[in-house]
Write a protein that holds these residues in place. Structure first.
Motif, PDB file in Angstrom:
ATOM      1  N   MET A  37      12.769  13.533   2.765  1.00  0.00           N
ATOM      2  CA  MET A  37      11.538  13.359   2.157  1.00  0.00           C
ATOM      3  C   MET A  37      11.617  12.161   0.833  1.00  0.00           C
ATOM      4  O   MET A  37      10.913  11.105   0.869  1.00  0.00           O
ATOM      5  CB  MET A  37      10.743  14.600   1.689  1.00  0.00           C
ATOM      6  N   GLU A  38      12.866  12.573  -0.090  1.00  0.00           N
ATOM      7  CA  GLU A  38      12.889  11.609  -0.990  1.00  0.00           C
ATOM      8  C   GLU A  38      13.387  10.368  -0.415  1.00  0.00           C
ATOM      9  O   GLU A  38      13.002   9.354  -1.336  1.00  0.00           O
ATOM     10  CB  GLU A  38      13.816  12.399  -2.176  1.00  0.00           C
ATOM     11  N   ASP A  39      14.137  10.428   0.605  1.00  0.00           N
ATOM     12  CA  ASP A  39      14.577   9.105   0.953  1.00  0.00           C
ATOM     13  C   ASP A  39      13.259   8.184   1.593  1.00  0.00           C
ATOM     14  O   ASP A  39      13.443   7.112   1.368  1.00  0.00           O
ATOM     15  CB  ASP A  39      15.646   9.213   2.057  1.00  0.00           C
ATOM     16  N   VAL A  40      12.422   8.568   2.099  1.00  0.00           N
ATOM     17  CA  VAL A  40      11.420   8.035   2.468  1.00  0.00           C
ATOM     18  C   VAL A  40      10.469   7.526   1.457  1.00  0.00           C
ATOM     19  O   VAL A  40      10.106   6.212   1.405  1.00  0.00           O
ATOM     20  CB  VAL A  40      10.339   8.829   3.571  1.00  0.00           C
ATOM     21  N   ILE A  41      10.443   8.128   0.504  1.00  0.00           N
ATOM     22  CA  ILE A  41       9.496   7.822  -0.597  1.00  0.00           C
ATOM     23  C   ILE A  41      10.383   6.682  -1.345  1.00  0.00           C
ATOM     24  O   ILE A  41       9.904   5.656  -1.710  1.00  0.00           O
ATOM     25  CB  ILE A  41       9.455   8.953  -1.667  1.00  0.00           C
ATOM     26  N   GLY A  42      11.541   6.792  -1.465  1.00  0.00           N
ATOM     27  CA  GLY A  42      12.474   5.724  -1.861  1.00  0.00           C
ATOM     28  C   GLY A  42      12.457   4.249  -1.081  1.00  0.00           C
ATOM     29  O   GLY A  42      12.370   3.276  -1.659  1.00  0.00           O
ATOM     30  N   ILE A  43      12.470   4.354  -0.014  1.00  0.00           N
ATOM     31  CA  ILE A  43      12.349   3.309   1.113  1.00  0.00           C
ATOM     32  C   ILE A  43      11.051   2.639   0.702  1.00  0.00           C
ATOM     33  O   ILE A  43      10.950   1.445   0.771  1.00  0.00           O
ATOM     34  CB  ILE A  43      12.459   3.878   2.484  1.00  0.00           C
ATOM     35  N   ILE A  44       9.923   3.288   0.516  1.00  0.00           N
ATOM     36  CA  ILE A  44       8.630   2.975   0.521  1.00  0.00           C
ATOM     37  C   ILE A  44       8.508   2.211  -1.128  1.00  0.00           C
ATOM     38  O   ILE A  44       7.881   1.196  -1.257  1.00  0.00           O
ATOM     39  CB  ILE A  44       7.620   3.918   0.589  1.00  0.00           C
ATOM     40  N   VAL A  45       8.839   2.971  -1.948  1.00  0.00           N
ATOM     41  CA  VAL A  45       8.663   2.623  -3.610  1.00  0.00           C
ATOM     42  C   VAL A  45       9.509   1.329  -3.921  1.00  0.00           C
ATOM     43  O   VAL A  45       8.943   0.481  -4.761  1.00  0.00           O
ATOM     44  CB  VAL A  45       9.119   3.807  -4.403  1.00  0.00           C
ATOM     45  N   ALA A  46      10.576   1.326  -3.309  1.00  0.00           N
ATOM     46  CA  ALA A  46      11.623   0.020  -3.745  1.00  0.00           C
ATOM     47  C   ALA A  46      10.925  -1.303  -3.361  1.00  0.00           C
ATOM     48  O   ALA A  46      10.628  -2.229  -4.371  1.00  0.00           O
ATOM     49  CB  ALA A  46      13.031   0.140  -3.114  1.00  0.00           C
ATOM     50  N   PRO A  47      10.087  -1.460  -2.261  1.00  0.00           N
ATOM     51  CA  PRO A  47       9.682  -2.737  -1.895  1.00  0.00           C
ATOM     52  C   PRO A  47       8.549  -3.066  -2.669  1.00  0.00           C
ATOM     53  O   PRO A  47       8.211  -4.088  -3.090  1.00  0.00           O
ATOM     54  CB  PRO A  47       9.436  -2.547  -0.352  1.00  0.00           C
ATOM     55  N   ILE A  48       7.768  -1.827  -2.908  1.00  0.00           N
ATOM     56  CA  ILE A  48       6.378  -1.766  -3.782  1.00  0.00           C
ATOM     57  C   ILE A  48       6.803  -2.414  -5.190  1.00  0.00           C
ATOM     58  O   ILE A  48       6.264  -3.248  -5.755  1.00  0.00           O
ATOM     59  CB  ILE A  48       5.810  -0.780  -3.794  1.00  0.00           C
ATOM     60  N   ILE A  49       8.092  -1.765  -5.942  1.00  0.00           N
ATOM     61  CA  ILE A  49       8.421  -2.325  -7.162  1.00  0.00           C
ATOM     62  C   ILE A  49       8.843  -3.956  -7.097  1.00  0.00           C
ATOM     63  O   ILE A  49       8.524  -4.630  -8.122  1.00  0.00           O
ATOM     64  CB  ILE A  49       9.537  -1.351  -7.700  1.00  0.00           C
ATOM     65  N   ILE A  50       9.450  -4.115  -5.986  1.00  0.00           N
ATOM     66  CA  ILE A  50      10.053  -5.511  -6.127  1.00  0.00           C
ATOM     67  C   ILE A  50       8.857  -6.456  -6.054  1.00  0.00           C
ATOM     68  O   ILE A  50       8.728  -7.433  -6.516  1.00  0.00           O
ATOM     69  CB  ILE A  50      11.080  -5.518  -4.757  1.00  0.00           C
ATOM     70  N   PHE A  51       7.933  -6.126  -5.103  1.00  0.00           N
ATOM     71  CA  PHE A  51       6.589  -6.927  -4.967  1.00  0.00           C
ATOM     72  C   PHE A  51       5.879  -7.098  -6.091  1.00  0.00           C
ATOM     73  O   PHE A  51       5.526  -8.176  -6.502  1.00  0.00           O
ATOM     74  CB  PHE A  51       5.898  -6.205  -3.784  1.00  0.00           C
ATOM     75  N   MET A  52       5.793  -5.786  -6.991  1.00  0.00           N
ATOM     76  CA  MET A  52       5.045  -5.864  -8.120  1.00  0.00           C
ATOM     77  C   MET A  52       5.664  -6.645  -9.287  1.00  0.00           C
ATOM     78  O   MET A  52       5.092  -7.303 -10.123  1.00  0.00           O
ATOM     79  CB  MET A  52       4.734  -4.627  -8.715  1.00  0.00           C
ATOM     80  N   ILE A  53       7.163  -6.655  -9.398  1.00  0.00           N
ATOM     81  CA  ILE A  53       7.545  -7.383 -10.531  1.00  0.00           C
ATOM     82  C   ILE A  53       7.821  -8.915  -9.999  1.00  0.00           C
ATOM     83  O   ILE A  53       7.734  -9.727 -10.957  1.00  0.00           O
ATOM     84  CB  ILE A  53       8.998  -6.605 -10.646  1.00  0.00           C
ATOM     85  N   PHE A  54       8.017  -9.312  -8.843  1.00  0.00           N
ATOM     86  CA  PHE A  54       8.528 -10.618  -8.534  1.00  0.00           C
ATOM     87  C   PHE A  54       7.170 -11.566  -7.721  1.00  0.00           C
ATOM     88  O   PHE A  54       6.964 -12.675  -8.118  1.00  0.00           O
ATOM     89  CB  PHE A  54       9.632 -10.766  -7.568  1.00  0.00           C
ATOM     90  N   VAL A  55       6.777 -10.817  -6.762  1.00  0.00           N
ATOM     91  CA  VAL A  55       5.805 -11.746  -5.950  1.00  0.00           C
ATOM     92  C   VAL A  55       4.347 -11.580  -6.585  1.00  0.00           C
ATOM     93  O   VAL A  55       3.586 -12.822  -6.668  1.00  0.00           O
ATOM     94  CB  VAL A  55       5.847 -11.067  -4.434  1.00  0.00           C
ATOM     95  N   ALA A  56       3.921 -10.351  -7.015  1.00  0.00           N
ATOM     96  CA  ALA A  56       2.473 -10.415  -7.569  1.00  0.00           C
ATOM     97  C   ALA A  56       2.106 -11.100  -8.663  1.00  0.00           C
ATOM     98  O   ALA A  56       1.272 -12.276  -8.441  1.00  0.00           O
ATOM     99  CB  ALA A  56       2.292  -9.075  -7.679  1.00  0.00           C
ATOM    100  N   PRO A  57       3.138 -11.492  -9.576  1.00  0.00           N
ATOM    101  CA  PRO A  57       2.663 -12.496 -10.736  1.00  0.00           C
ATOM    102  C   PRO A  57       2.762 -13.828 -10.456  1.00  0.00           C
ATOM    103  O   PRO A  57       1.846 -14.617 -10.808  1.00  0.00           O
ATOM    104  CB  PRO A  57       3.968 -12.161 -11.630  1.00  0.00           C
ATOM    105  N   ILE A  58       3.831 -14.121  -9.472  1.00  0.00           N
ATOM    106  CA  ILE A  58       3.815 -15.582  -8.961  1.00  0.00           C
ATOM    107  C   ILE A  58       2.482 -15.819  -8.148  1.00  0.00           C
ATOM    108  O   ILE A  58       1.893 -16.857  -8.210  1.00  0.00           O
ATOM    109  CB  ILE A  58       5.061 -15.957  -8.155  1.00  0.00           C
ATOM    110  N   TRP A  59       2.216 -14.909  -7.214  1.00  0.00           N
ATOM    111  CA  TRP A  59       0.746 -15.096  -6.412  1.00  0.00           C
ATOM    112  C   TRP A  59      -0.456 -15.286  -7.162  1.00  0.00           C
ATOM    113  O   TRP A  59      -1.259 -16.105  -7.074  1.00  0.00           O
ATOM    114  CB  TRP A  59       0.890 -13.891  -5.805  1.00  0.00           C
ATOM    115  N   LEU A  60      -0.334 -14.242  -8.623  1.00  0.00           N
ATOM    116  CA  LEU A  60      -1.729 -14.223  -9.227  1.00  0.00           C
ATOM    117  C   LEU A  60      -1.773 -15.996 -10.114  1.00  0.00           C
ATOM    118  O   LEU A  60      -2.802 -16.500 -10.284  1.00  0.00           O
ATOM    119  CB  LEU A  60      -1.715 -13.399 -10.272  1.00  0.00           C
TER     120      LEU A  60
END
Length: 78
Positions: free
Chosen positions: A1-24
């Motif tokens: 279960m923790e592996d699934v959460i890690g797989i989901i959380v990592a791309p979200i964090i990367i998105f929020m740090i790199f993609v979202a600010p540039i997009w905004l």
């Protein structure tokens, strides 16, 4: 279960740090540019294009008149 959460959380964090600010930044930059309206150069280009379109319309009318006189059934061929 923790592996699934890690797989989901990592791309979200990367998105929020790199993609979202540039997009905004790009989104609000384009919004600001749109609210400023057309520049003088863009207005001049629009006028030139409008004039060219009117001239082209007249040419098309002339060509259609010539075709109507020479070959009345030309419209039915297409």
């Amino acid at each position: 279960m923790e592996d699934v959460i890690g797989i989901i959380v990592a791309p979200i964090i990367i998105f929020m740090i790199f993609v979202a600010p540039i997009w905004l930044i790009l989104h609000y930059r384009s919004k600001r540019k749109m609210s400023q309206g057309l520049s003088e150069q863009e207005v001049a280009e629009m006028k030139a294009l409008s004039h060219q379109a009117e001239a082209m319309g007249e040419r098309i009318k002339t060509l259609e008149a010539i075709l109507d006189a020479e070959s009345p059934q030309w419209r039915n061929r297409a």
